[in-house]
Design an enzyme around this catalytic site. Structure first.
Site, mmCIF file in Angstrom:
data_model
loop_
_atom_site.group_PDB
_atom_site.id
_atom_site.type_symbol
_atom_site.label_atom_id
_atom_site.label_comp_id
_atom_site.label_asym_id
_atom_site.label_seq_id
_atom_site.Cartn_x
_atom_site.Cartn_y
_atom_site.Cartn_z
ATOM 1 C CD GLU A 160 -35.404 54.766 82.679
ATOM 2 O OE1 GLU A 160 -35.071 55.947 82.547
ATOM 3 O OE2 GLU A 160 -35.134 53.888 81.856
ATOM 4 C CD GLU A 178 -37.324 52.464 78.781
ATOM 5 O OE1 GLU A 178 -36.177 52.936 78.571
ATOM 6 O OE2 GLU A 178 -38.239 53.127 79.302
#
Ligand code: IFM
Length: 457
Positions: free
Chosen positions: A171, A359
């Site tokens: 991320e 995710e």
């Protein structure tokens, strides 16, 4: 809610189902075996940063419960585990001596997975920068990219023969904007110039790490995990559509464009370029090396409208209204079509390799009642989002796997332990793990893989 067997029939037999965690969120043992503090240890110690001033000292005590947790993963029926490696355990000061005891822990983790028939998907960086590197400016300092390359090389030299996959970063959006512009995550900076410096250092570090992986362990597929925003303009007006494009460039393009196109987005550069660090000759070539895969973390859409007042910096957007008031306990809108939207949009814009949903999951905080955790809304969330992944496969997108976030409740960063994302409930007083209703449902689905039929029905 879909029947797990019927849903399973919509995935190819070699589709990978897994669960995901990250080192700082579960390991605890923050001072064990030579580990030194990371920027998150320091952030937790500052009043007002993390809910109730909680920290990662114990977390889920995973460091001391490795074997039982690997047994738990096995019992969940999944065939892959996505975990992260803590840089402060491996090179505790970021540069300088390598800590063999830290590497030993991940050796045991990887061997433990192998012994249980579980594939290992390692992430090299999930936010725990060695604190010593902040002395040089942390991610805003170009030198951090080279320190990271050496760390990546050290890890791959030791574990590369047994990893099934490796991601350089988890991320980038959080590492850059959330941590250096919005100040919500460590190091808590609120400064556009610092953020732009962090952006370029991190992108460069990604490319340098790809080189390190390929030289040390050329057979390990290497990728990057992005929490790409599913940008949805609030209306079809010209102004809102343009705002959507600017939001894309800022939230996604700042990472996707250099990695997948070898350049920074044009309007972004026109607006912010004067505050960016120097992009040295050869940087973009290093950053844009072809990847074997990419990972998408998706939770909720980003609805944007135009900000006619042009207040603040690019991308000059306002939050647009939600289309439904269904939200998780952390307040995020539940909107499964947002997953389809972002995958379609990104494959339209870029030449992307195969994709893993690295995710996806939901925060619901219900506890144990009569030895059970009835978290039906989480189960519904998984079911609806997995149905979207099946639709994407049907439409021809190269979706190869799906990792639930998360295996178990854990340290949810600035939210501390208040917010729970696990398929497995953790009692932080006793460290007892209890598989939730959603976890049992996911087990029923995942345990059917791999299956002989590699086609979908
Ligand atoms: O817990 C985090 C994880 O560390 C990164 N992706 C989002 C999750 C939920 O906020």
């Amino acid at each position: 809610m879909y029947d797990p067997k019927l849903l399973a029939a919509r995935f190819p037999g070699d589709f990978t189902f897994g669960v995901a965690t990250a080192a700082f969120q579960i390991e605890g043992a923050s001072r064990a075996d030579g580990r030194k503090p990371s920027i998150w240890d320091a952030f937790c110690n500052m009043p007002g940063r993390v809910y109730n001033r909680q920290n990662g000292d114990v977390a889920c005590d995973h460091y001391n419960r490795l074997d039982e947790d690997l047994d738990l993963i096995k019992s969940m029926g999944v065939k892959a585990y996505r975990f992260s490696i803590a840089w402060p355990r491996i090179i505790p000061d970021g540069t300088g001596p390598v800590n063999e005891a830290g590497l030993d822990f991940y050796d045991r983790l990887v061997d433990g997975c192998k012994a249980r028939g579980i594939k290992t998907f390692a992430t090299l960086y999930h936010w725990d920068l060695p604190l010593t590197l902040m002395g040089d400016g942390g991610w805003t300092a170009r030198s951090t990219a080279y320190a990271y390359q050496r760390y990546a090389q050290t890890v791959m030299r030791r574990l590369g023969d047994r990893l099934d996959s490796v991601a350089t970063f988890n991320e980038p959006w959080c590492i850059v904007w959330l941590s250096h512009l919005y100040g919500i995550h460590a190091p808590g900076e609120r400064n556009m110039q610092a953020a732009l410096y962090a952006m370029h250092t991190m992108n460069l570090a990604h490319g340098l790490a790809v080189e390190a992986v390929r030289s040390e362990a050329p057979n390990v597929p290497v990728g990057l995990v992005l929490n790409a925003m599913s940008v949805i303009p609030g209306s079809q007006s010209e102004a809102d559509l343009a705002a959507g494009e600017r939001a894309h460039q800022f939230h996604n393009g700042a990472f996707f464009d250099p990695v997948f196109k070898g350049e920074y987005p044009p309007e972004f550069v026109a607006a912010l370029g004067d505050r960016m660090p120097m992009v040295e000759d050869g940087d973009l070539k290093i950053i844009s090396q072809k990847l074997d895969w990419w990972g998408l973390n998706y939770y909720t859409p980003l609805r944007v409208g135009d900000d006619p007042a042009r207040s603040g910096d690019f991308p000059w957007t306002l939050e647009a209204p939600r289309v439904s008031d269904v939200k998780t306990d952390i307040g995020w809108e539940v909107y499964a079509p947002g997953l389809k939207n972002v995958v379609e949009d990104l494959y339209r814009r870029y030449e992307l390799p195969e994709c893993y949903i690295t995710e996806n999951g939901a925060c619901y905080n219900m506890g144990i009642v009569n030895a059970e955790v009835d978290d039906q809304p989480r189960l519904d969330y998984y079911s609806d989002h997995l149905a979207v992944v099946a639709d994407l496969i049907k439409d021809g997108y190269p979706m190869r796997g799906y990792f639930a976030w998360s295996l178990m409740d854990n340290f949810e960063w600035a939210e501390g332990y208040k917010m729970r994302f696990g398929l497995v409930h953790v009692d932080y007083e006793t460290q007892v793990r209890t598989v939730k209703k959603s976890g049992k449902w996911y087990r029923e689905l995942a345990s059917q893989f791999p299956k002989g039929n590699h086609k979908t029905t």
